[in-house]
Design a protein around this motif. Structure first.
Motif, short mmCIF file in Angstrom:
data_model
loop_
_atom_site.label_atom_id
_atom_site.label_comp_id
_atom_site.label_asym_id
_atom_site.label_seq_id
_atom_site.Cartn_x
_atom_site.Cartn_y
_atom_site.Cartn_z
N ILE A 132 -10.73 -15.94 -17.53
CA ILE A 132 -10.12 -14.68 -17.98
C ILE A 132 -9.87 -14.75 -19.48
O ILE A 132 -9.51 -15.81 -20.01
N ASP A 133 -10.10 -13.65 -20.17
CA ASP A 133 -9.92 -13.60 -21.63
C ASP A 133 -8.48 -13.21 -21.95
O ASP A 133 -8.08 -12.07 -21.66
N PRO A 134 -7.69 -14.12 -22.55
CA PRO A 134 -6.28 -13.81 -22.84
C PRO A 134 -6.09 -12.63 -23.79
O PRO A 134 -5.04 -12.00 -23.80
N LYS A 135 -7.14 -12.33 -24.60
CA LYS A 135 -7.00 -11.27 -25.61
C LYS A 135 -7.44 -9.90 -25.08
O LYS A 135 -7.29 -8.89 -25.76
N GLU A 139 -6.09 -2.40 -19.52
CA GLU A 139 -6.80 -1.19 -19.05
C GLU A 139 -8.32 -1.32 -19.17
O GLU A 139 -9.05 -0.52 -18.59
N ASN A 140 -8.79 -2.34 -19.88
CA ASN A 140 -10.24 -2.52 -20.04
C ASN A 140 -10.83 -3.56 -19.10
O ASN A 140 -12.02 -3.86 -19.18
N ILE A 141 -10.00 -4.16 -18.22
CA ILE A 141 -10.54 -5.19 -17.33
C ILE A 141 -10.54 -4.69 -15.88
O ILE A 141 -9.84 -3.74 -15.55
N VAL A 149 -4.38 -11.79 -13.39
CA VAL A 149 -3.30 -11.78 -14.39
C VAL A 149 -1.94 -11.84 -13.68
O VAL A 149 -1.04 -12.59 -14.07
N GLU A 150 -1.79 -11.06 -12.61
CA GLU A 150 -0.54 -11.07 -11.83
C GLU A 150 -0.26 -12.46 -11.25
O GLU A 150 0.88 -12.94 -11.25
N ILE A 151 -1.30 -13.11 -10.73
CA ILE A 151 -1.13 -14.46 -10.16
C ILE A 151 -0.74 -15.44 -11.26
O ILE A 151 0.19 -16.24 -11.10
#
Length: 513
Positions: A132-135, A139-141, A149-151
């Motif tokens: 996953i890209d941290p940057k 809304e774009n993923i 991200v939630e996990i």
């Protein structure tokens, strides 16, 4: 094995309904334990109690053998409990890293150290095998990435026990496989996972034990290795469930929907629907298969008036509906079960009887000029509730009070009751239990047998193959091929969904043979 969670005699009452009645539940260290049950059975309520969002009327919770008083989510987080909700709690215009560290931001003096936040997120992602890209901005993923991200957010806060509420409801088959790998990685780290679900395939694939809840009570606790899908379905709904869709040969009628060379753009101005041609006849179900994010949602929005198309042609029962308002399109004979029930299907703060006439509110018998006939409205709503077995204390409660699956059943009931020429069903069984899936499938086939045209969009390949007479595959905004159901196999569809061609699909199938 040691018990990390023990819930004893939990009872929770809401006005007009007992959500949990004397429920016992335990979780062992390093196991995946599924909470299985119909919509509205009380699964999420029980986990909301464990996470501190609700307080029980009765019962005790033990964490690592100690009696715990969990009055809010902060208490739960301190005890190492994290929860990923069915509808994500993310800030859409923040980046992945900003969301994960929110409330626990690393500081450099008085300022947030964003570089450290990015480094921390990269480290934790690598540890658990997430790519996953941290940057990237939320809304774009994809929805699958948002779930990761939630996990990660829960793991960043030190969760040893992770509750995942309907984690596969919004995922593609590939993402579900990824989630299974993530859960295995978490277990290897000694973490314990509770999955709330009613998808029996995933239960069999991902869990060690299953606790079944029906109407607020525990009806069984079984080891996954000692059970099967049919037995779980029966324990869950209290009767034998037919998981195969029975349908006769389609009797095709006249053309109902014709779409020609339809183009629609996304928020970035790119062609997200790129020259789509499709027809749907009376008496058939046309399924649209594809990996999430290939233009299916935007295609349906462009047909239903929710997105302004750029060019093309849309004809419904001989009427030009291209670029028309949603009301004009509905009045032309279209019913729409939308994919996002909260955003598009219901007004959550309105009562059920008010939600029951959305799209019909300006018509007789519900409207008499500027006056609403509430007697007729309530009568209509009660009929929907009864016919579709919507579990609700009354028609007066707000739509937000219903479980996700019951909200879905209610929307399906309302749209089918409009008796439309064309019924568009987008993810009609998302977040719905096997009993309700069986019923919704039966009703869609019934619509088709009644001479209606049905356009089905689903990320569940099993659903597309079970219901469709023809299958259109969308990839990168285009329809790459349309197959007759009898010619479609999971393998062929999989190749087309990945952007391959039918000649490749035939070659690969030959190789396998």
């Amino acid at each position: 094995m040691e018990k990390v969670i023990e819930m004893k005699g939990i009872t929770k009452v809401f006005p007009g309904t007992i959500a949990n009645e004397d429920v016992d539940f335990d979780l062992l260290k390093g196991e995946t334990h599924v909470l299985l049950g119909e919509n509205g059975a009380g699964k999420t309520t029980l986990m909301n109690i464990l996470y501190g969002l609700y307080q029980p009327e009765k019962g005790e919770v033990y964490v690592n053998g100690q009696l715990a008083k969990i009055t809010n989510p902060n208490d739960a987080i301190k005890l190492g409990i994290g929860m990923v909700h069915q509808h994500f709690m993310l800030v859409n215009n923040f980046t992945v890293a900003e969301n994960i560290v929110l409330g626990r931001e690393p500081k450099k003096g008085l300022k947030i150290d964003i570089n450290k936040a990015i480094k921390d997120v990269e480290e934790i992602s690598k540890k658990y095998g997430f790519s996953i890209d941290p940057k990237a901005v939320i809304e774009n993923i994809s929805v699958g990435q948002q779930q990761k991200v939630e996990i990660l957010k829960a793991l960043y806060r030190g969760a040893q026990i992770l509750i995942l509420d309907e984690p596969t409801a919004v995922l593609t088959p590939q993402e579900i496989d990824e989630l299974a790998v993530i859960i295995e990685n978490l277990k290897k780290e000694g973490k314990s996972v509770i999955l709330i679900t009613h998808k029996l395939k995933e239960v069999m694939k991902m869990s060690n034990r299953v606790t079944i809840i029906r109407r607020g009570k525990v009806t069984g606790i079984v080891k996954t290795s000692e059970t099967n899908i049919d037995q779980l379905a029966e324990l869950m709904v209290g009767r034998k469930v037919n998981l195969v869709v029975d349908k006769e040969q389609a009797k095709l009628g006249k053309e109902i929907l014709r779409v020609e060379n339809l183009v629609a753009k996304d928020s970035r101005g790119l062609n997200v629907v790129d020259g789509v041609d499709i027809t749907v006849n009376a008496g058939e179900i046309v399924g649209i298969a594809g990996v999430d994010g290939n233009g299916q949602s935007e295609f349906i929005e462009a047909i239903t008036g929710l997105r302004k198309p750029e060019s093309g042609k849309v004809v419904l029962s001989g009427k030009d509906i291209y670029g028309k308002s949603t009301r004009e399109i509905i009045d032309s004979g279209l019913g729409h079960i939308p994919e996002d029930r909260h955003k598009r299907g219901l007004i959550l703060k309105y009562s059920l009887f008010e939600n029951g006439i959305l799209g019909l509110q300006h018509k007789k018998p519900f409207s008499k000029g500027i006056v609403m006939d509430y007697k007729a409205i309530r009568k209509h709503c009660k009929k929907l509730i009864e016919e579709f077995d919507v579990r609700t204390p009354s028609d007066e409660v707000n739509a937000s009070a219903l479980s996700g699956g019951n909200q879905q059943k209610f929307i399906a009931a309302r749209e089918i009751s409009k008796d439309p020429e064309l019924l568009i069903a987008s993810q009609p069984t998302r977040g719905v239990d096997v009993g309700a899936i069986e019923y919704i499938h039966k009703r869609l086939v019934q619509e088709r047998d009644n001479g209606k045209a049905v356009l089905l969009v689903s990320l569940e390949l099993d659903e597309i193959m079970a219901l469709s007479d023809r299958i259109a595959v969308m990839y990168d905004g285009k329809v790459v091929d349309i197959l007759d159901r009898k010619d479609a196999t999971e393998q062929k569809l999989g190749i087309l969904m990945a952007g391959g061609s039918l000649s490749e699909a035939k070659r690969e199938v030959k190789d396998v043979e």
